[in-house]
Design a protein around this motif. Sequence first.
Motif, PDB file in Angstrom:
ATOM      1  N   LYS A 106       0.627  -1.216  -0.084  1.00 24.30           N
ATOM      2  CA  LYS A 106       0.047  -0.089   0.017  1.00 24.30           C
ATOM      3  C   LYS A 106       1.024   1.049  -0.086  1.00 24.30           C
ATOM      4  O   LYS A 106       0.570   2.434  -0.781  1.00 24.30           O
ATOM      5  N   ILE A 107       1.907   1.238   0.758  1.00 22.84           N
ATOM      6  CA  ILE A 107       2.697   2.328   0.938  1.00 22.84           C
ATOM      7  C   ILE A 107       3.512   2.603  -0.378  1.00 22.84           C
ATOM      8  O   ILE A 107       3.560   3.903  -1.079  1.00 22.84           O
ATOM      9  N   GLN A 108       3.986   1.522  -1.191  1.00 22.55           N
ATOM     10  CA  GLN A 108       4.448   1.777  -2.529  1.00 22.55           C
ATOM     11  C   GLN A 108       3.646   2.204  -3.434  1.00 22.55           C
ATOM     12  O   GLN A 108       3.829   3.063  -4.305  1.00 22.55           O
ATOM     13  N   ALA A 109       2.279   1.700  -3.287  1.00 25.46           N
ATOM     14  CA  ALA A 109       1.304   2.067  -4.232  1.00 25.46           C
ATOM     15  C   ALA A 109       0.886   3.723  -4.264  1.00 25.46           C
ATOM     16  O   ALA A 109       0.732   4.337  -5.110  1.00 25.46           O
ATOM     17  N   LEU A 110       0.875   3.993  -2.703  1.00 25.59           N
ATOM     18  CA  LEU A 110       0.667   5.462  -2.355  1.00 25.59           C
ATOM     19  C   LEU A 110       1.732   6.376  -2.919  1.00 25.59           C
ATOM     20  O   LEU A 110       1.480   7.334  -3.671  1.00 25.59           O
ATOM     21  N   GLU A 111       2.860   5.870  -2.707  1.00 21.86           N
ATOM     22  CA  GLU A 111       4.062   6.694  -3.180  1.00 21.86           C
ATOM     23  C   GLU A 111       4.090   6.843  -4.782  1.00 21.86           C
ATOM     24  O   GLU A 111       4.348   7.975  -5.298  1.00 21.86           O
ATOM     25  N   SER A 112       3.672   5.749  -5.514  1.00 20.95           N
ATOM     26  CA  SER A 112       3.733   5.800  -6.828  1.00 20.95           C
ATOM     27  C   SER A 112       2.630   6.731  -7.465  1.00 20.95           C
ATOM     28  O   SER A 112       2.915   7.395  -8.184  1.00 20.95           O
ATOM     29  N   ASN A 113       1.448   6.598  -6.668  1.00 26.63           N
ATOM     30  CA  ASN A 113       0.384   7.540  -7.204  1.00 26.63           C
ATOM     31  C   ASN A 113       0.805   8.814  -6.804  1.00 26.63           C
ATOM     32  O   ASN A 113       0.500   9.827  -7.706  1.00 26.63           O
ATOM     33  N   LEU A 114       1.579   9.138  -5.823  1.00 31.94           N
ATOM     34  CA  LEU A 114       1.786  10.459  -5.229  1.00 31.94           C
ATOM     35  C   LEU A 114       2.746  11.029  -6.414  1.00 31.94           C
ATOM     36  O   LEU A 114       2.698  12.068  -6.782  1.00 31.94           O
ATOM     37  N   GLU A 115       3.706  10.202  -6.771  1.00 31.46           N
ATOM     38  CA  GLU A 115       4.652  10.813  -7.847  1.00 31.46           C
ATOM     39  C   GLU A 115       4.063  11.040  -9.176  1.00 31.46           C
ATOM     40  O   GLU A 115       4.231  11.868  -9.805  1.00 31.46           O
ATOM     41  N   ASN A 116       2.971  10.116  -9.497  1.00 31.89           N
ATOM     42  CA  ASN A 116       2.241  10.285 -10.841  1.00 31.89           C
ATOM     43  C   ASN A 116       1.584  11.636 -10.711  1.00 31.89           C
ATOM     44  O   ASN A 116       1.598  12.236 -11.617  1.00 31.89           O
ATOM     45  N   LEU A 117       0.625  11.875  -9.583  1.00 35.10           N
ATOM     46  CA  LEU A 117      -0.067  13.158  -9.448  1.00 35.10           C
ATOM     47  C   LEU A 117       0.949  14.387  -9.393  1.00 35.10           C
ATOM     48  O   LEU A 117       0.635  15.369 -10.105  1.00 35.10           O
ATOM     49  N   LEU A 118       2.203  14.166  -8.924  1.00 31.08           N
ATOM     50  CA  LEU A 118       2.855  15.285  -8.897  1.00 31.08           C
ATOM     51  C   LEU A 118       3.419  15.642 -10.311  1.00 31.08           C
ATOM     52  O   LEU A 118       3.596  16.591 -10.972  1.00 31.08           O
ATOM     53  N   THR A 119       3.674  14.508 -11.099  1.00 32.65           N
ATOM     54  CA  THR A 119       4.272  14.773 -12.392  1.00 32.65           C
ATOM     55  C   THR A 119       3.074  15.309 -13.260  1.00 32.65           C
ATOM     56  O   THR A 119       3.260  16.308 -13.962  1.00 32.65           O
TER      57      THR A 119
END
Length: 391
Positions: free
Chosen positions: A319-332
């Motif tokens: 979940k943490i990795q997924a959230l970090e990935s989603n956050l990175e995508n949103l920031l991009t």
Amino acid sequence: MEDIHTSLKEGVPKSRRGEIWQFLALQYRLRHRLPNKHQPPDMSYKELLKQLTAQQHAILVDLGRTFPTHPYFSVQLGAGQLSLFNLLKAYSLLDKEVGYCQGISFVAGVLLLHMSEDQAFEMLKFLMYDLGFRKQYRPDMMSLQIQMYQLSRLLHDYHRDLYNHLEENEISPSLYAAPWFLTLFASQFPLGFVARVFDMIFLQGTEVIFKVALSLLSSQETLIMECENFETIVEFLKNTLPDMNTSEMEKIITQVFEMDISKQLHAYEVEYHVLQDELQESSYACEDSESVERLERANSQLKRQNMDLLEKLQVAHAKIQALESNLENLLTRETKMKTLIRTLEQDKMAYQKTVEQIRKLLPADALSNCESLLRDLNCNPNNKAKAGNKP
């Protein structure tokens, strides 16, 4: 020693806490000489920092998860995170058996909040080797299993109703107390309370963790008993229990100083080893089938709990990795949108300038005809062809 106990019970100044911990560590070492075979390797902090560690990735991943809301550690690869990385890297190289284990980062972080890197490294060595905390971080986790058994027996002997309530809802100490022991309460409790716990640890050793855990549970026994199922009890232990006020914290500290459970802890450890020996012997000789069955059930339950914990840990990591990935995508995406908006605004300004220039070049009557044409187009888009024939 009585004066020191009294002073620490009342609390110490935050600005002097690091000095006091170092003083208490020195006093302990004067009274308890660690056998040579248990001494850490003779390597300086600076020498260790020059080397490379195989634990680097695991350490880097945990930097952002260690006190993520604290100003000193919240900045990615800021001064706090870099100091924490250096400290964990050096220890992983010093202690090859333990290396790096989740939980140590919180202990190291608390030390760094009260002293320099060099001093924090010496105090981390003191906690791990002199006081013996490194045993609970070993790969086999045997020491942690013994600690969970000891805490369970303490609850059984001193708070039987609470013990029965937790057992009925299949809540073992490993479910809620493992993070307490592995981080010395630093991952879930207020830092002011954690610092007081560290005061007592430097004074009394590993026994403090059991006394704090027992006091925390007994102080909230009534509210825990009111929780009627597995989910509500776990929620209370993980989120409500750590949210204590100053008076509750002082009550816990007072109870810890007044409690003496060293003999019981020793007896429970011996008892645990005896049970383990019986369990092993029972696999070869089944003279007492009832006892064997009981021990096997206990062992099966422990294994199931361990597997459940591992599964929950894996799910949490995912979940943490997924959230970090989603956050990175949103920031991009946000960055791309901002860039697009800036480009559109620049285009708009350029078009406006072009329109102004055209207005200046066109005669007044031609400009009037263009504006009339535009109005017609806007009002009746179906007549575009007809409008296009206008002179």
